[in-house]
Design an enzyme around this catalytic site. Structure first.
Site, short mmCIF file in Angstrom:
data_model
loop_
_atom_site.label_atom_id
_atom_site.label_comp_id
_atom_site.label_asym_id
_atom_site.label_seq_id
_atom_site.Cartn_x
_atom_site.Cartn_y
_atom_site.Cartn_z
N GLY A 47 0.86 -1.18 0.00
CA GLY A 47 0.00 0.00 0.00
C GLY A 47 0.89 1.22 0.00
O GLY A 47 1.82 1.29 -0.79
N SER A 49 3.32 3.22 2.51
CA SER A 49 3.90 3.04 3.85
C SER A 49 3.76 4.29 4.73
O SER A 49 3.53 4.17 5.93
CB SER A 49 5.37 2.63 3.72
OG SER A 49 6.06 3.53 2.90
N CYS A 79 6.14 -5.40 0.36
CA CYS A 79 6.26 -4.09 -0.28
C CYS A 79 6.20 -2.96 0.75
O CYS A 79 7.14 -2.81 1.52
CB CYS A 79 5.21 -3.97 -1.38
SG CYS A 79 5.64 -2.72 -2.60
N ARG A 105 13.03 3.19 -0.82
CA ARG A 105 11.64 3.32 -1.23
C ARG A 105 11.53 3.69 -2.71
O ARG A 105 12.37 4.40 -3.22
CB ARG A 105 11.01 4.44 -0.40
CG ARG A 105 9.70 4.07 0.15
CD ARG A 105 9.15 5.18 1.00
NE ARG A 105 7.78 5.33 0.63
CZ ARG A 105 7.16 6.50 0.53
NH1 ARG A 105 7.79 7.60 0.79
NH2 ARG A 105 5.91 6.53 0.18
N ILE A 132 5.28 -3.52 -7.60
CA ILE A 132 4.51 -2.29 -7.87
C ILE A 132 5.11 -1.15 -7.05
O ILE A 132 5.02 -1.16 -5.82
CB ILE A 132 3.02 -2.48 -7.49
CG1 ILE A 132 2.41 -3.64 -8.26
CG2 ILE A 132 2.24 -1.18 -7.75
CD1 ILE A 132 1.02 -4.02 -7.81
N ARG A 133 5.74 -0.22 -7.75
CA ARG A 133 6.39 0.91 -7.05
C ARG A 133 7.15 0.40 -5.82
O ARG A 133 7.00 0.92 -4.71
CB ARG A 133 5.34 1.96 -6.63
CG ARG A 133 4.56 2.54 -7.77
CD ARG A 133 5.26 3.64 -8.52
NE ARG A 133 5.56 4.81 -7.70
CZ ARG A 133 6.61 5.60 -7.90
NH1 ARG A 133 7.49 5.32 -8.83
NH2 ARG A 133 6.79 6.66 -7.17
N HIS A 168 4.93 -8.62 -4.44
CA HIS A 168 3.61 -8.99 -3.91
C HIS A 168 3.28 -10.43 -4.28
O HIS A 168 2.69 -10.66 -5.33
CB HIS A 168 2.53 -8.11 -4.54
CG HIS A 168 2.57 -6.68 -4.14
ND1 HIS A 168 1.82 -6.17 -3.12
CD2 HIS A 168 3.27 -5.64 -4.63
CE1 HIS A 168 2.05 -4.88 -2.99
NE2 HIS A 168 2.93 -4.53 -3.90
N GLU A 170 0.97 -12.08 -3.08
CA GLU A 170 -0.49 -12.20 -3.02
C GLU A 170 -1.16 -11.76 -4.31
O GLU A 170 -2.36 -11.95 -4.49
CB GLU A 170 -1.04 -11.41 -1.81
CG GLU A 170 -1.14 -9.91 -1.97
CD GLU A 170 0.19 -9.17 -1.88
OE1 GLU A 170 1.25 -9.82 -1.79
OE2 GLU A 170 0.16 -7.92 -1.94
#
Ligand code: GLN
Length: 190
Positions: A47, A49, A79, A105, A132-133, A168, A170
């Protein structure tokens, strides 16, 4: 086993779906009273942070969760969750700071913000990884075991009761990393 999933923001539903597929009991952590019933392991999802760190403090979840992690609660950060665990954060502010890693980051820049690959993960063979990022782990202390690298950069690591992935799992079909985490939690409880 009962797993708490931090559900303030981000990709928590996807972790719940993985645990459903594995037949593992889980619940969402949204407020302080959600911690009243004991649980065996914690997932910190992806998400944002900085937002999660702020919400953790605003909702009085920061201290009890940090204490539990320091006392050995098995925790898996993906992440943004990796960033929450990191002792040092380049381009951000440390949150729990319990894991002896320095996270960089948004490490893949704009163009490579999101990508998918398959790479070896310690003991699991090659597994799908969706970034993702994402951060990566720039450096890790002597007690940290490196579990996966992509292009030479550390993207998965473990220290005692803490597991962190920059990607990720998931968001992939593979249950391997979740299974790895649950095995780790079980062996710590034994
Ligand atoms: N870029 C996000 C952060 O720094 C992490 C991205 C993610 O969790 N997918 O918090």
């Amino acid at each position: 086993m009962r797993v708490g999933i931090l559900a303030l923001q981000g990709a928590f539903v996807e972790h719940a779906a993985m645990l459903d597929r594995l037949g593992v009991d889980h619940f969402e952590i949204r407020q302080r009273r959600d911690l009243d019933v004991p649980f065996d392991a914690l997932i910190l999802p992806g998400g944002e942070s900085t937002t999660m760190g702020k919400l953790l403090r605003d909702l009085d979840l920061f201290e009890p969760l940090q204490t539990s992690i320091l006392q050995g609660l098995p925790v898996f950060g993906t992440c943004a969750g990796l960033i929450l665990l990191a002792r040092e954060v380049e381009g951000g502010i440390p949150c729990f700071g319990t894991m002896d890693i320095c996270a960089r980051r948004n490490a893949y820049g704009r163009q490579l913000g999101s990508f998918h690959t398959e790479q070896p993960f310690d003991g699991l063979g090659s597994i799908p990884m969706t970034f993702i990022r994402a951060p990566y782990i720039r450096s890790a202390g002597p007690d940290v075991r490196i579990l996966a690298r992509v292009d030479g950069r550390i993207v998965a690591a473990r220290q005692d009761n803490m597991l962190a992935t920059a990607f990720h799992p998931e968001l992939t079909e593979s249950l391997a990393v979740h299974r790895y985490f649950l095995d780790m939690a079980l062996s710590l409880a034994a």
